[in-house]
Scaffold this motif. Sequence first.
Motif, PDB file in Angstrom:
ATOM      1  N   SER A 104     -10.894  -9.134   0.098  1.00  0.00           N
ATOM      2  CA  SER A 104     -10.669  -9.907  -1.127  1.00  0.00           C
ATOM      3  C   SER A 104     -10.772  -9.041  -2.375  1.00  0.00           C
ATOM      4  CB  SER A 104     -11.680 -11.057  -1.212  1.00  0.00           C
ATOM      5  OG  SER A 104     -13.011 -10.549  -1.223  1.00  0.00           O
ATOM      6  N   SER A 105     -11.401  -7.867  -2.247  1.00  0.00           N
ATOM      7  CA  SER A 105     -11.637  -7.029  -3.412  1.00  0.00           C
ATOM      8  C   SER A 105     -10.797  -5.753  -3.438  1.00  0.00           C
ATOM      9  CB  SER A 105     -13.128  -6.640  -3.500  1.00  0.00           C
ATOM     10  OG  SER A 105     -13.925  -7.794  -3.669  1.00  0.00           O
ATOM     11  N   PHE A 106     -10.430  -5.239  -2.264  1.00  0.00           N
ATOM     12  CA  PHE A 106      -9.766  -3.949  -2.232  1.00  0.00           C
ATOM     13  C   PHE A 106      -8.504  -3.999  -1.384  1.00  0.00           C
ATOM     14  CE2 PHE A 106     -14.003  -2.753  -3.558  1.00  0.00           C
ATOM     15  CZ  PHE A 106     -13.756  -1.770  -4.496  1.00  0.00           C
ATOM     16  N   GLY A 107      -7.537  -3.156  -1.772  1.00  0.00           N
ATOM     17  CA  GLY A 107      -6.277  -3.062  -1.053  1.00  0.00           C
ATOM     18  C   GLY A 107      -5.502  -1.862  -1.542  1.00  0.00           C
ATOM     19  N   LEU A 108      -4.187  -1.920  -1.429  1.00  0.00           N
ATOM     20  CA  LEU A 108      -3.352  -0.817  -1.888  1.00  0.00           C
ATOM     21  C   LEU A 108      -3.488  -0.592  -3.392  1.00  0.00           C
ATOM     22  CD1 LEU A 108       0.005  -1.210   0.074  1.00  0.00           C
ATOM     23  CD2 LEU A 108      -1.843   0.404   0.475  1.00  0.00           C
ATOM     24  N   GLY A 109      -3.754  -1.667  -4.121  1.00  0.00           N
ATOM     25  CA  GLY A 109      -3.928  -1.535  -5.565  1.00  0.00           C
ATOM     26  C   GLY A 109      -5.080  -0.611  -5.913  1.00  0.00           C
ATOM     27  N   ALA A 110      -6.169  -0.718  -5.172  1.00  0.00           N
ATOM     28  CA  ALA A 110      -7.321   0.150  -5.412  1.00  0.00           C
ATOM     29  C   ALA A 110      -6.982   1.604  -5.098  1.00  0.00           C
ATOM     30  CB  ALA A 110      -8.504  -0.309  -4.558  1.00  0.00           C
ATOM     31  N   LEU A 111      -6.182   1.813  -4.040  1.00  0.00           N
ATOM     32  CA  LEU A 111      -5.756   3.178  -3.704  1.00  0.00           C
ATOM     33  C   LEU A 111      -4.848   3.751  -4.799  1.00  0.00           C
ATOM     34  CD1 LEU A 111      -5.020   2.868   0.124  1.00  0.00           C
ATOM     35  CD2 LEU A 111      -7.012   3.882  -0.981  1.00  0.00           C
ATOM     36  N   LEU A 112      -3.974   2.904  -5.348  1.00  0.00           N
ATOM     37  CA  LEU A 112      -3.119   3.358  -6.446  1.00  0.00           C
ATOM     38  C   LEU A 112      -3.949   3.722  -7.679  1.00  0.00           C
ATOM     39  CD1 LEU A 112       0.045   1.059  -6.456  1.00  0.00           C
ATOM     40  CD2 LEU A 112      -0.068   3.502  -5.980  1.00  0.00           C
ATOM     41  N   ASN A 113      -5.001   2.934  -7.930  1.00  0.00           N
ATOM     42  CA  ASN A 113      -5.898   3.244  -9.049  1.00  0.00           C
ATOM     43  C   ASN A 113      -6.503   4.626  -8.889  1.00  0.00           C
ATOM     44  OD1 ASN A 113      -5.454   0.815 -10.270  1.00  0.00           O
ATOM     45  ND2 ASN A 113      -7.406  -0.096  -9.706  1.00  0.00           N
ATOM     46  N   MET A 114      -6.997   4.901  -7.680  1.00  0.00           N
ATOM     47  CA  MET A 114      -7.632   6.197  -7.430  1.00  0.00           C
ATOM     48  C   MET A 114      -6.617   7.324  -7.505  1.00  0.00           C
ATOM     49  SD  MET A 114     -10.531   5.325  -4.533  1.00  0.00           S
ATOM     50  CE  MET A 114      -9.511   4.315  -3.459  1.00  0.00           C
ATOM     51  N   LEU A 115      -5.387   7.049  -7.051  1.00  0.00           N
ATOM     52  CA  LEU A 115      -4.332   8.056  -7.138  1.00  0.00           C
ATOM     53  C   LEU A 115      -4.000   8.350  -8.597  1.00  0.00           C
ATOM     54  CD1 LEU A 115      -2.280   9.827  -5.640  1.00  0.00           C
ATOM     55  CD2 LEU A 115      -0.710   7.874  -5.647  1.00  0.00           C
ATOM     56  N   LEU A 116      -3.971   7.317  -9.427  1.00  0.00           N
ATOM     57  CA  LEU A 116      -3.702   7.508 -10.849  1.00  0.00           C
ATOM     58  C   LEU A 116      -4.805   8.330 -11.509  1.00  0.00           C
ATOM     59  CD1 LEU A 116      -1.886   6.715 -13.316  1.00  0.00           C
ATOM     60  CD2 LEU A 116      -3.551   4.920 -13.735  1.00  0.00           C
ATOM     61  N   VAL A 117      -6.053   8.026 -11.160  1.00  0.00           N
ATOM     62  CA  VAL A 117      -7.175   8.785 -11.720  1.00  0.00           C
ATOM     63  C   VAL A 117      -7.074  10.256 -11.313  1.00  0.00           C
ATOM     64  CG1 VAL A 117      -9.680   9.078 -11.685  1.00  0.00           C
ATOM     65  CG2 VAL A 117      -8.702   6.776 -11.826  1.00  0.00           C
ATOM     66  N   ALA A 118      -6.729  10.497 -10.040  1.00  0.00           N
ATOM     67  CA  ALA A 118      -6.553  11.876  -9.577  1.00  0.00           C
ATOM     68  C   ALA A 118      -5.413  12.557 -10.324  1.00  0.00           C
ATOM     69  CB  ALA A 118      -6.287  11.889  -8.069  1.00  0.00           C
ATOM     70  N   CYS A 119      -4.362  11.812 -10.576  1.00  0.00           N
ATOM     71  CA  CYS A 119      -3.214  12.331 -11.329  1.00  0.00           C
ATOM     72  C   CYS A 119      -3.653  12.743 -12.734  1.00  0.00           C
ATOM     73  CB  CYS A 119      -2.122  11.268 -11.391  1.00  0.00           C
ATOM     74  SG  CYS A 119      -0.627  11.770 -12.272  1.00  0.00           S
ATOM     75  N   ALA A 120      -4.457  11.902 -13.369  1.00  0.00           N
ATOM     76  CA  ALA A 120      -4.949  12.211 -14.713  1.00  0.00           C
ATOM     77  C   ALA A 120      -5.841  13.447 -14.706  1.00  0.00           C
ATOM     78  CB  ALA A 120      -5.719  11.009 -15.271  1.00  0.00           C
ATOM     79  N   VAL A 121      -6.640  13.617 -13.650  1.00  0.00           N
ATOM     80  CA  VAL A 121      -7.497  14.802 -13.538  1.00  0.00           C
ATOM     81  C   VAL A 121      -6.643  16.064 -13.457  1.00  0.00           C
ATOM     82  CG1 VAL A 121      -9.136  16.017 -12.049  1.00  0.00           C
ATOM     83  CG2 VAL A 121      -9.433  13.575 -12.491  1.00  0.00           C
ATOM     84  N   MET A 122      -5.594  16.024 -12.624  1.00  0.00           N
ATOM     85  CA  MET A 122      -4.726  17.195 -12.473  1.00  0.00           C
ATOM     86  C   MET A 122      -4.015  17.531 -13.786  1.00  0.00           C
ATOM     87  SD  MET A 122      -5.213  18.175  -9.408  1.00  0.00           S
ATOM     88  CE  MET A 122      -3.866  19.306  -9.077  1.00  0.00           C
TER      89      MET A 122
END
Length: 458
Positions: A86-104
């Motif tokens: 109910s709390s996590f899914g592909l959206g959460a993975l996309l969030n983390m991918l975006l954060v990693a993108c911002a770090v790079m």
Amino acid sequence: MNSATHSNQILYGLGLITGVAALLLFGAAVGLYANKFGEHLVLMLGTPLLIPLGLLLFVNPRLLFYVLIGTRCALDPILESARFSSSFGLGALLNMLLVACAVMISIQGDKARLKQSVLLWALPILVMIFGVTYAPDPLAALKRLIAFISYFSVFTVGMILFEEKKLRTLLRVVVMSSALPIAVGLYQLSTGSLAAEGRLAATFTHPNIFAFYCLLVLIALVYLRRTSAGPGESEPGRLESATHSVLFVLLLVSIVLTQTRSAWVALTLIALTYGVVFSRKTLLWLLLGLLLAALTPEVQERIVDLFSGNEVANYGKLNSFAWRQYIWESGLNWMNSSRYLLGYGIGGFYHYSPEFFPLSGGTHYGAHNVFVERFFDGGVLAVGVFAIFFLAQIRKAFVLIRHDHFTALVFLGMILSYLTLNASDNVVDYLAYNWYYWAVAGAFYAAACQATSSRLRS
């Protein structure tokens, strides 16, 4: 080789190793949950698609950022059906991918802009982290924290892209991202497959979110049309200009058909300000638009609705604004005075709403007012920190007025419209819209920071 270059290489190497390890672990996880989630076709097909996106993270993080921003507006229905829980899914993975993108991108980008972004966001993020520690539902609170960090991430990337003379590229991606949602909206309108109460929602889960998104895209579009390309940027061709003209009309119509009153108010205020300061013709178009809108049955119903159903009886007899006022009063009256300083933790209002709201019927509700929710969840501390957060941006916008009148007023209009929308909705929880808003706001904030630096040197 200087120390800064050496440090960047070390960080990039660590990021590469971490990313590869994450991809390997991700591949293993796909196999482990295959049996459990095999019945969810979207989840099974969509998750492996993150692998090439993960590889793009290291090959061209800026391109990945444009891909994520350019497609996020169309993904809500897909992500809602692709949840691990109910709390996590592909959206959460996309969030983390975006954060990693911002770090790079931050590793490769301008460190001065990164520092300015961190200074602006540090206290709000710390307050959010602190709010998670005593939240009534830690998992849901953690999800909100990750979303908030993703807002900080897109803001930072927006600042860096401005520094790299990519403002118009970013705005073009934002504007052209609206093509698919508008096309879906036209399909819904032609087939009668609209959301509840005949409102237009397009690819979003609620008409309000679509309205807020259209408003932001409209602001970006107006900026593109009124400003000329800078050094190294191409001027729009005839096809692009014609496309922008069509989108402009469709965005306005879409905002009306969402029947979102707060978006109507924000749009009217922005148009009024633009007309008074820059183009008196806009005032005539605004007057004509208001007259035409007033003749629309959907607009008439939404306006008339405000004058009925103001007595508290049950949800069915309350209009939406009266319902909001009632839940605000109920929540604030229920608060214990000992909680005024720190509140009940992130997600507290939503969690406790069945206890204090007589019309909840056991259902959890958000505050539909971010200011009320901030006070309930984080107390005076959170309200004070976020007040400073927005006042710092407004102050920068006023500094920018001396150097770039138009950009400053667009930035200021964005901030004020965002605050207006927050006064009547759970805007902070609308992740897709916030990605777009904070990316553009970051770019304009960078312009203001640049103006401040110029003033100090002069």
